[in-house]
Write a protein that holds these residues in place. Sequence first.
Motif, PDB file in Angstrom:
ATOM      1  N   LEU A   1       0.880  -1.214   0.024  1.00 27.90           N
ATOM      2  CA  LEU A   1      -0.012   0.021   0.044  1.00 27.90           C
ATOM      3  C   LEU A   1       0.951   1.419   0.193  1.00 27.90           C
ATOM      4  N   TYR A   2       2.289   1.321   0.233  1.00 22.34           N
ATOM      5  CA  TYR A   2       2.766   2.272   0.609  1.00 22.34           C
ATOM      6  C   TYR A   2       4.116   2.398  -0.361  1.00 22.34           C
ATOM      7  N   ALA A   3       4.517   3.745  -0.697  1.00 17.77           N
ATOM      8  CA  ALA A   3       6.015   4.075  -1.138  1.00 17.77           C
ATOM      9  C   ALA A   3       6.891   3.455  -0.434  1.00 17.77           C
ATOM     10  N   ALA A   4       8.054   3.177  -0.810  1.00 15.45           N
ATOM     11  CA  ALA A   4       9.114   2.476  -0.067  1.00 15.45           C
ATOM     12  C   ALA A   4       9.469   3.463   0.875  1.00 15.45           C
ATOM     13  N   LYS A   5       9.602   4.615   0.680  1.00 17.98           N
ATOM     14  CA  LYS A   5      10.079   5.841   1.615  1.00 17.98           C
ATOM     15  C   LYS A   5       9.009   5.903   2.609  1.00 17.98           C
ATOM     16  N   ASP A   6       7.795   5.781   2.473  1.00 20.89           N
ATOM     17  CA  ASP A   6       6.860   5.874   3.634  1.00 20.89           C
ATOM     18  C   ASP A   6       7.016   4.714   4.390  1.00 20.89           C
TER      19      ASP A   6
ATOM     20  N   PHE B   1       8.288   4.618   8.372  1.00 20.51           N
ATOM     21  CA  PHE B   1       7.288   4.177   9.508  1.00 20.51           C
ATOM     22  C   PHE B   1       8.064   3.106  10.386  1.00 20.51           C
ATOM     23  N   LEU B   2       8.576   2.008   9.602  1.00 20.12           N
ATOM     24  CA  LEU B   2       9.111   1.016  10.265  1.00 20.12           C
ATOM     25  C   LEU B   2      10.460   1.245  11.023  1.00 20.12           C
ATOM     26  N   ALA B   3      11.119   2.207  10.729  1.00 23.02           N
ATOM     27  CA  ALA B   3      12.213   3.076  11.640  1.00 23.02           C
ATOM     28  C   ALA B   3      11.722   3.412  12.828  1.00 23.02           C
TER      29      ALA B   3
ATOM     30  N   VAL C   1       1.678   6.335   8.073  1.00 24.23           N
ATOM     31  CA  VAL C   1       2.736   5.496   7.594  1.00 24.23           C
ATOM     32  C   VAL C   1       3.531   6.578   6.724  1.00 24.23           C
ATOM     33  N   GLY C   2       4.568   6.880   7.447  1.00 20.51           N
ATOM     34  CA  GLY C   2       5.490   7.842   6.629  1.00 20.51           C
ATOM     35  C   GLY C   2       4.734   9.184   6.541  1.00 20.51           C
ATOM     36  N   THR C   3       4.555   9.412   5.257  1.00 22.45           N
ATOM     37  CA  THR C   3       3.742  10.762   4.940  1.00 22.45           C
ATOM     38  C   THR C   3       2.307  10.332   4.316  1.00 22.45           C
ATOM     39  N   GLN C   4       2.070   8.929   4.183  1.00 27.60           N
ATOM     40  CA  GLN C   4       0.742   8.699   3.847  1.00 27.60           C
ATOM     41  C   GLN C   4      -0.220   8.621   5.052  1.00 27.60           C
ATOM     42  N   ARG C   5      -1.302   8.994   4.793  1.00 26.93           N
ATOM     43  CA  ARG C   5      -2.588   9.199   5.869  1.00 26.93           C
ATOM     44  C   ARG C   5      -3.514   7.909   5.342  1.00 26.93           C
ATOM     45  N   ASP C   6      -3.652   6.925   6.417  1.00 29.60           N
ATOM     46  CA  ASP C   6      -4.743   5.910   6.224  1.00 29.60           C
ATOM     47  C   ASP C   6      -5.853   6.265   7.140  1.00 29.60           C
ATOM     48  N   GLU C   7      -7.118   5.530   6.910  1.00 30.22           N
ATOM     49  CA  GLU C   7      -8.021   5.589   7.770  1.00 30.22           C
ATOM     50  C   GLU C   7      -8.065   4.267   8.649  1.00 30.22           C
ATOM     51  N   ASP C   8      -8.134   4.522   9.805  1.00 33.75           N
ATOM     52  CA  ASP C   8      -8.269   3.292  10.837  1.00 33.75           C
ATOM     53  C   ASP C   8      -9.620   3.644  11.586  1.00 33.75           C
TER      54      ASP C   8
END
Length: 173
Positions: free
Chosen positions: A30-35, A39-41, A154-161
């Motif tokens: 779902l995410y770009a590699a940088k995002d 997040f994982l960092a 997740v990084g700069t991506q906003r998801d809806e939970d």
Amino acid sequence: MIAWRDAGPGDGVALAALFARCFTDTFGHLYAAKDLAMFLAGQGEDGWVQQLADPAYAVRLGEVDGAAVAFAKLGPPALPVRRRGQAAELRQLYVLADHHGSGAGQTLMDWAIAAARARGASELFLSVYVDNHRARRFYARQGFEEVGTYAFMVGTQRDEDILLRMGLRPQTA
């Protein structure tokens, strides 16, 4: 067969790796590699070691032949929810795909509910990605109810939970 135990600070490396693998396997597409990397960092070994040493957190770890395959993390509530009493938050519940359908998720949920009750919580909260239908069905079967939505970054991506709540009745002897 999965062997279950409480995790401690020495499990930080294994839990960081297990979390990264589960999250990437489930959501990485779902995410770009940088995002994803950003997040994982923020979910690395140091953070795990700190939380595992903090009595406000509890982590249950499942292993097969000494390798981590599943975990659940309970902690103080941080989600933007209206609490009715003392609460706990199920921060994470992850099971490697090879162990889906094994009962590991139910074992971890039973542990989380019991641990929350033991900490005096009268309600348990969690968030789940809106399109994680498997997890949403699982939580619905447990008796969780939807109480709102939440922006999960997740990084700069906003998801809806979706924010979920379960009322915890005191255990009877």
